[in-house]
Structures are given as structure tokens and as C-alpha cells.
Write a protein that holds these residues in place. Sequence first.
Motif, PDB file in Angstrom:
ATOM      1  N   UNK A 291     -29.401   3.624  -5.354  1.00 42.93           N
ATOM      2  CA  UNK A 291     -29.547   2.211  -5.042  1.00 42.93           C
ATOM      3  C   UNK A 291     -30.969   1.726  -5.255  1.00 42.93           C
ATOM      4  N   UNK A 292     -31.918   2.417  -4.660  1.00 40.53           N
ATOM      5  CA  UNK A 292     -33.313   2.042  -4.820  1.00 40.53           C
ATOM      6  C   UNK A 292     -34.193   2.879  -3.906  1.00 40.53           C
ATOM      7  N   UNK A 293     -35.470   2.929  -4.221  1.00 39.83           N
ATOM      8  CA  UNK A 293     -36.426   3.689  -3.416  1.00 39.83           C
ATOM      9  C   UNK A 293     -37.797   3.049  -3.586  1.00 39.83           C
ATOM     10  N   UNK A 294     -38.626   3.134  -2.530  1.00 40.74           N
ATOM     11  CA  UNK A 294     -39.945   2.499  -2.542  1.00 40.74           C
ATOM     12  C   UNK A 294     -41.036   3.544  -2.315  1.00 40.74           C
ATOM     13  N   UNK A 295     -42.186   3.287  -2.934  1.00 36.23           N
ATOM     14  CA  UNK A 295     -43.349   4.160  -2.777  1.00 36.23           C
ATOM     15  C   UNK A 295     -44.592   3.289  -2.656  1.00 36.23           C
ATOM     16  N   UNK A 296     -45.611   3.871  -2.027  1.00 34.83           N
ATOM     17  CA  UNK A 296     -46.934   3.256  -2.004  1.00 34.83           C
ATOM     18  C   UNK A 296     -47.785   3.930  -3.063  1.00 34.83           C
ATOM     19  N   UNK A 297     -48.478   3.144  -3.853  1.00 32.32           N
ATOM     20  CA  UNK A 297     -49.289   3.684  -4.946  1.00 32.32           C
ATOM     21  C   UNK A 297     -50.727   3.227  -4.791  1.00 32.32           C
ATOM     22  N   UNK A 298     -51.652   4.132  -5.085  1.00 29.48           N
ATOM     23  CA  UNK A 298     -53.081   3.827  -5.095  1.00 29.48           C
ATOM     24  C   UNK A 298     -53.710   4.505  -6.309  1.00 29.48           C
ATOM     25  N   UNK A 299     -54.674   3.798  -6.885  1.00 30.74           N
ATOM     26  CA  UNK A 299     -55.373   4.363  -8.042  1.00 30.74           C
ATOM     27  C   UNK A 299     -56.806   3.828  -8.048  1.00 30.74           C
ATOM     28  N   UNK A 300     -57.765   4.778  -8.098  1.00 25.86           N
ATOM     29  CA  UNK A 300     -59.173   4.392  -8.122  1.00 25.86           C
ATOM     30  C   UNK A 300     -59.828   4.685  -9.467  1.00 25.86           C
ATOM     31  N   UNK A 301     -59.131   5.381 -10.339  1.00 23.12           N
ATOM     32  CA  UNK A 301     -59.695   5.671 -11.658  1.00 23.12           C
ATOM     33  C   UNK A 301     -58.628   5.453 -12.713  1.00 23.12           C
ATOM     34  N   UNK A 302     -59.005   5.729 -13.943  1.00 22.78           N
ATOM     35  CA  UNK A 302     -58.107   5.441 -15.062  1.00 22.78           C
ATOM     36  C   UNK A 302     -57.206   6.605 -15.428  1.00 22.78           C
TER      37      UNK A 302
ATOM     38  N   UNK B 129     -34.817  11.137  -7.518  1.00 20.83           N
ATOM     39  CA  UNK B 129     -33.725  10.294  -7.997  1.00 20.83           C
ATOM     40  C   UNK B 129     -33.665  10.249  -9.519  1.00 20.83           C
ATOM     41  N   UNK B 130     -34.803  10.617 -10.156  1.00 18.96           N
ATOM     42  CA  UNK B 130     -34.882  10.570 -11.609  1.00 18.96           C
ATOM     43  C   UNK B 130     -36.315  10.777 -12.067  1.00 18.96           C
ATOM     44  N   UNK B 131     -36.529  10.543 -13.343  1.00 25.61           N
ATOM     45  CA  UNK B 131     -37.851  10.726 -13.932  1.00 25.61           C
ATOM     46  C   UNK B 131     -38.447   9.382 -14.299  1.00 25.61           C
ATOM     47  N   UNK B 132     -39.749   9.218 -13.997  1.00 24.49           N
ATOM     48  CA  UNK B 132     -40.454   7.971 -14.270  1.00 24.49           C
ATOM     49  C   UNK B 132     -41.784   8.284 -14.930  1.00 24.49           C
ATOM     50  N   UNK B 133     -42.342   7.272 -15.547  1.00 19.79           N
ATOM     51  CA  UNK B 133     -43.648   7.389 -16.193  1.00 19.79           C
ATOM     52  C   UNK B 133     -44.504   6.219 -15.730  1.00 19.79           C
TER      53      UNK B 133
ATOM     54  N   UNK C 271     -30.651  -0.333 -12.318  1.00 14.90           N
ATOM     55  CA  UNK C 271     -30.501  -1.494 -13.212  1.00 14.90           C
ATOM     56  C   UNK C 271     -29.217  -2.282 -12.963  1.00 14.90           C
ATOM     57  N   UNK C 272     -28.153  -1.588 -12.545  1.00 15.43           N
ATOM     58  CA  UNK C 272     -26.904  -2.304 -12.265  1.00 15.43           C
ATOM     59  C   UNK C 272     -27.091  -3.314 -11.136  1.00 15.43           C
ATOM     60  N   UNK C 273     -27.859  -2.934 -10.117  1.00 17.20           N
ATOM     61  CA  UNK C 273     -28.116  -3.871  -9.019  1.00 17.20           C
ATOM     62  C   UNK C 273     -28.962  -5.047  -9.482  1.00 17.20           C
ATOM     63  N   UNK C 274     -29.921  -4.768 -10.351  1.00 16.23           N
ATOM     64  CA  UNK C 274     -30.759  -5.858 -10.877  1.00 16.23           C
ATOM     65  C   UNK C 274     -29.908  -6.822 -11.702  1.00 16.23           C
ATOM     66  N   UNK C 275     -28.996  -6.270 -12.503  1.00 19.17           N
ATOM     67  CA  UNK C 275     -28.107  -7.114 -13.320  1.00 19.17           C
ATOM     68  C   UNK C 275     -27.236  -7.979 -12.424  1.00 19.17           C
ATOM     69  N   UNK C 276     -26.696  -7.393 -11.368  1.00 18.53           N
ATOM     70  CA  UNK C 276     -25.872  -8.168 -10.426  1.00 18.53           C
ATOM     71  C   UNK C 276     -26.688  -9.269  -9.774  1.00 18.53           C
ATOM     72  N   UNK C 277     -27.954  -8.965  -9.432  1.00 15.14           N
ATOM     73  CA  UNK C 277     -28.819  -9.987  -8.851  1.00 15.14           C
ATOM     74  C   UNK C 277     -29.097 -11.122  -9.821  1.00 15.14           C
ATOM     75  N   UNK C 278     -29.309 -10.784 -11.099  1.00 13.64           N
ATOM     76  CA  UNK C 278     -29.538 -11.825 -12.099  1.00 13.64           C
ATOM     77  C   UNK C 278     -28.295 -12.693 -12.298  1.00 13.64           C
ATOM     78  N   UNK C 279     -27.113 -12.072 -12.248  1.00 14.14           N
ATOM     79  CA  UNK C 279     -25.880 -12.851 -12.372  1.00 14.14           C
ATOM     80  C   UNK C 279     -25.783 -13.921 -11.304  1.00 14.14           C
TER      81      UNK C 279
END
Length: 779
Positions: A145-156, A182-186, A206-214
Motif C-alpha cells: 500500500x505504502x510506506x514512509x521514511x525520513x531522509x537526511x543528506x548533508x553531502x552529495x 517492500x521493493x527496490x528503490x534508487x 502506483x495503483x493507489x496513485x492511479x485511483x487517486x488521480x481518477x
Amino acid sequence: MELLDNQTASRKHKINLKKELKKYVKFWPLFLIFPLLFYTAAKIYLRYTPPQYFSKTTLKFEQTSPRAAQQALNDLKNLGVGVSNEELDAETVVMVSKPILGQVVKNLNLDVKYYSVGAIKEVEYYNELPIKARIVELKNPEQFGGVSYLIESKNTSSFTLSDVEGKNLKKYNFGQVVDLGFGKVVFERKFPSIEVKNTKVVFTNPKNVISGLEGALNVSIYKSLLMDISMTSASYRKSEAILKELVNVYNAEGIKDKNQEAQFTADFIDKRLQIITDELEGIENQKEGVKKDYQITDLAAQAQMALSNVNANTKELLGIATQYDLVNSVYQLSNNSSQNLLPTGLGLSSSIDSQISKYNELVLTRNRVLKQATNQNPAVVEMNKQIGILKEGIRANLGDVRRSLQDNMSRLQSDINADQSKINKFPKQERIFRSIDRQQNLKEALFLFLLQKREENSINLAVALPKAKVVNPPYTTGIVAPKGQMILYSAIALGVILPLLFIFIKLLLNTKIYSKEDMDSVLSNASLIGEIPENNDKEELMKLDDFTVYAESFRILASNLKHMLKVKGANQKSATILVTSSVKGEGKTTISMNLAVSLSGNAKVLIIGADIRNPQLQRFVHKSKIGLTDYLVSDDITPEAYIIDSRINANLDIFFSGAKSPNPNDLLDMDKFDDMITYLRTKYDYIVMDSAPMMLVSDTLNLVDQSDYILYVAKANYTEKEMLLFAENFMMENNVNNMSFVLNNVKPQFSRYANKYGYGYGYYNETRSQSFITKLLNR
């Protein structure tokens, strides 16, 4: 003394707006607190609710001719990209179809969202962060369905990920394929100059996003071939990007579909051209064979030539036949043995005519000689011999000429027959030839048409025209939600309406009596002769020198009662008053006692405790051990020994209930009780009987016949309206016309006099201040 209103069943109750308003005014704090609370809540809501922007774009479609669909070979349905009005309705569904929305989600990477984490609210980023995440693979798309994370980055080069609570911190490199379960991300970094912190990244199916756009996209048609596409979002940049990409994907899919159709059409044309080419070759071979078989070069010219030959040969044949007839006639004459003259000048040949002329001259000469000589004359014999020779020569020549003419006639007839045979074959040949020509012309026309359409289709494949033209590029009209002023005004209005609704429902569900108006609304054939105000003092019994509103209300009750007794024709020197109620706790004993005190000011009064089951008079006066029940079961003739002085007023005596009895109904039904009342009438001006509640026991029914007047007590904010209906039914069923009601414990706001005229007349001991709102309502 106050005049009483005796109202009948035909009385019409009018709504007293001031009275109704007073019911609501006593809750006035709610009308201050609730609007303030709702206004504050609305301000907080507006402060922390992200604004919603309305974005839209307008498309225009080219119109196709309604007859184009009927002309299958006219356009082959692939040479234009327009739509009809009927097809445009279907395009509204195609525009927001899942495949197109799925491509939009993929192109814009909408399955990954970014938020700025604040203390209370979160604000969505769109193309504003220097990083970009992309889902490479989902392990279980059906359950994710979905998952959330906190991200921080101080360098490149690296970044850290943690859960939303800030735990399970892990470090990764940009460009690295990260397995998050849940899967692989970049994660990629777009530009290095900005530090990333307090940012939440959300991965969504993506299916949930598509339903939301509909649900978010709204497609509408107006002015025939114009289409509006709109959506509302917290980020207008995101909305405009979605609308723009949606149109691009839609047009790309339209061009792709058109090209597929055009390619299919090209393949179809090539196949048809090959088939038609083969058919044309077969038709031409067939035509060549027909020409060889029938020896045709030019069918029309040959037919004309054959017809001309027939005409010419027929004419020539007629001429030769005529000559033949002449020659044959002369030949027949020449066959005659007689040496007669032969005809000349018939158009025979000159040699024959010369021979015939010589023959005729010789015959004529012989004939002249025969006139002078005989046949044996040598000259005649010689001439006959010459005549015979000439005739044989003539006959031989005529025979030759006749045979020659016969040969010519046979030849001409043969030619005529041959030409006539050709003429007879020409219709069939023409039909066959025309059929072949017709097929050849049709195939050639179709061949040329397909060649033309192949070139047009090639041009159509080369020119990629969009299916819809963008009239208005995506733009944002402004904030549509939340509407600040409307929400604030609505909050204030709701803060006023809710208390009103609460009070209205509270009053609607409240079936108790509060005021005279409430009683009038229930009772149709009864009168109210007294209102006893609420007494906040501990002392319930009035004094003779008491000038409070509470005490004055009993004096008014006593005056009204005397008036009613006079109206009813009762004996003023010995009136019996029955005080009762519906249930326990309505204050009938208090009313009885204070009424007796009020009447005792200038008259001799006795109060009898007729409520044997639950006696209450001892609350006001020191209790005697003996009373009514003791007298009724005794052998005493008169009750003086059981009556005591009240010690309140010299004119007031008390006849207590006495010992509790298991059968109070039987006691009150005794003849001795009736005789006692008759006797006491001679001793007292007023006899007040405090009876039991009528709805609970039947004891009081035995006292009705001995009563000159009945006071039925109802208590404000205690007595139910159904209890008053019971009392009215009792009056009607028992034909009681000497009963009135007393409303006890009336609050000041429901009193007929207290609010309007104050709580006293200036010389009473009790004074109360009024609020500004109360004074305003009393004006």
C-alpha cells in the motif's frame, strides 16, 4: 385581588415570542462560548490546513464529417484525426483511463512523494528538493500500500533513511539500488548545493496513485468539441505538470493508435494492390485470348466493315442476278430450234450483241429471200447454214456468260453469308468484350485509387498530428479551499446554530410543566388560580407578617379561591377544600399548609391530614400522636379531642392523619367520616384536606363528594404533561366542575409577574436585581 381567566376547550393558544425567547436566553453563555470555540477551531484549521489550488486546461478536437463513416473507401478512416460529437463523449473516459494515468504516474514519478516535516502540519514538495527517488521494483504489488521514511543528506554522495519515529537509521549512497523490504528503490541527487533535512519520503503503490488521480481529475465537455480537464491539489505546480503530461500522453497514445491503424491500412493496401495486379494480368490475358479466338482488332470497325460488305455484295448480287435472268432468257430462246430473231440491247456483252445483230440481219435477209424463193434455194440453204452456225456461237457464248454469272453470284452469296455470320456473332462478342472491359476498367480504377491512398497514407504516417489541440495550457485559477471567510462565518453560524438546536431538542424532549402557558397548552377545560414561585429559603411555611413574593402568592391563591367558591355558589361559612396532586413530591402538603395559614387571617380554618398512607403535616407543626384514623376507629362522637392548636395562628387548627392504617380507603369511605365533615362545617369557616396523590392511590376519590372545591397541584420542572391530561380526564369522566389547578415552584423566568413587575411591590421584604438581558426582554 387578581381576576382569573377561565378558559374553555375552544381557546386558541398564541405563541408568545417573548416567552419562547426567554427559554433560550437563560442559556446565553452557550451563545458566547460556542461561537468563540468554533471561531478558534476554524482559525486553527485555516492555519494548519494546506491550501487547495484549482488547475485546468482546455482542449479542442477537430470535427469529422458525419458522412465520412458511411464512405468506407473514401477515406479508409485513417486519413484524419478528428472526432464526432458522439465520439467525444467516449474520449472523456479514455482521457482518464488507467493505462493513460499509469503512464502519467510513471513519467512524473508520482508514486514517490516528499513532505517537509513540521511540528503540526506537513507541506508537500514537488520538484523542489535536490534529491529524487524512484521505485525500481515492487516485490508484492498486490499487497503493498505504502510506506514512509525520513531522509537526511548533508553531502552529495550519501544520505540516511529512518522510519517516521526516527529509528532504524541506515546510511546509503546516491545511485545505489536500495532494498527496503517492500521493493527496490534508487535515490539520485539532482543538484548538490542544498542540504536535505526534516524531509519525509513516501512510497506508494502506483495503483493507489492511479485511483487517486481518477477521483481528482474532472473531465467535462462544453461548446461541442471543447473539453476541460481540471483537478484540485495542494501543489499547483504538481497539478499543472499532471495536466500537461496527461495531454501529452493522451496525444501520444492517439498518434500511436493512428499510426497503428495507418500501418494496418498500408499493409491492407499493399495486399490489395498485389491481388488487383494479379487480377488485372488475368483479365488482360483473357482479353488477348478473346481477340485471338475471334480475330478481333477493333470490334466496332470490323462490325461496320462487315455490314458495308454485306450491303455492297447484296447490291452487286442483285445486279448480277438481273443480268443472269436476261442472259438465261436469251439462252432459252437460243435453244429453240426455230430460227427466230433474238433480242438485242439488253446490256449483254458487245461481242454477244454483235453476234446477235449479225444473226438477226441474216435471219431478216433469209426471210426476205424466202418471200421470192424456196427453202431449197441455194442462197437460202447457205444462209440457214450460216444462221445455224451463228446461233450455235451465240448459244455457246451465252452459256459461258451464264456460267460466269452463276459463279459470281455464288461467290457473292458466300461473301454475304460470311459477313452475315460475322454480324450475327458481334452482339455476343461485344457482350463478352464489354464484360472483360468492365472488369478491367474497375480493377484499373481501384488500382489507381489504392495507389493514391497508399501515397496519402504514407504522408499521414510521416505527419504526426496530435489528436487534441491545447487551447489553454494548464493554468491555476487560485485557491479554492479552504475558503477562509466562508469557514469563519460558517463556524460562527454553527456556533450559534448548535446551541439553538441543542436547546430546541432539549425543550422538545422535555415533557414537564414549567409555566402557565405550558399548562394552557395541555388543558382545554380547566383554570389556573395560583402560581407559587420557587422558594430558595429553607423555611417552607409562611408567616402572617411575611411580605415576600412567596407569601404573597399564597394570599393571591386564597383570594382567587374565595372568588371561585363564590362563583360556584359554595357556603362561604363552611367551605371544604380538597388539595391533591398526581404523584408524590409535587408540594400539595406545602400548598395545603400555607393556604390554610393564609385563610386563617380572618377566618376559622382546620387542616386535615387526609393522606393517611404518607402523612406530611408533621413537617410544619409538632406532631400529635393521635389523629383522623384514631377518631374513625374510636367510639367518640365528636373529633375535638383529636384536633390540636397549630400554634401558628389562633384561627388555625390541625387534624393529623393519626396512626397508619392498612385500609385507609375503607376508613375514608365510612359514614362516620361524612358525619365528621358535616359536624366540622359547623365549627370552621374553611376545612382544608391534604389528600393522597390521585394517580397512586384511590383514597382521594372518597373525598371528592365532601369537597366544595378541589385544588389540583402541579409542580414546575417536575410534573409531566401526561399527568395533567390524567387530571383533565378525571374532571370530564366524573363531571367535576369545581376543580382548579395550582402551579407550584415556578421559576422567576416563567412567572407571569416576577419578571415584568419585579419580585415585590416595594414594601415586601424580598428584592432581587435583574440582569441586563432580563430587563431587555421585559420591556
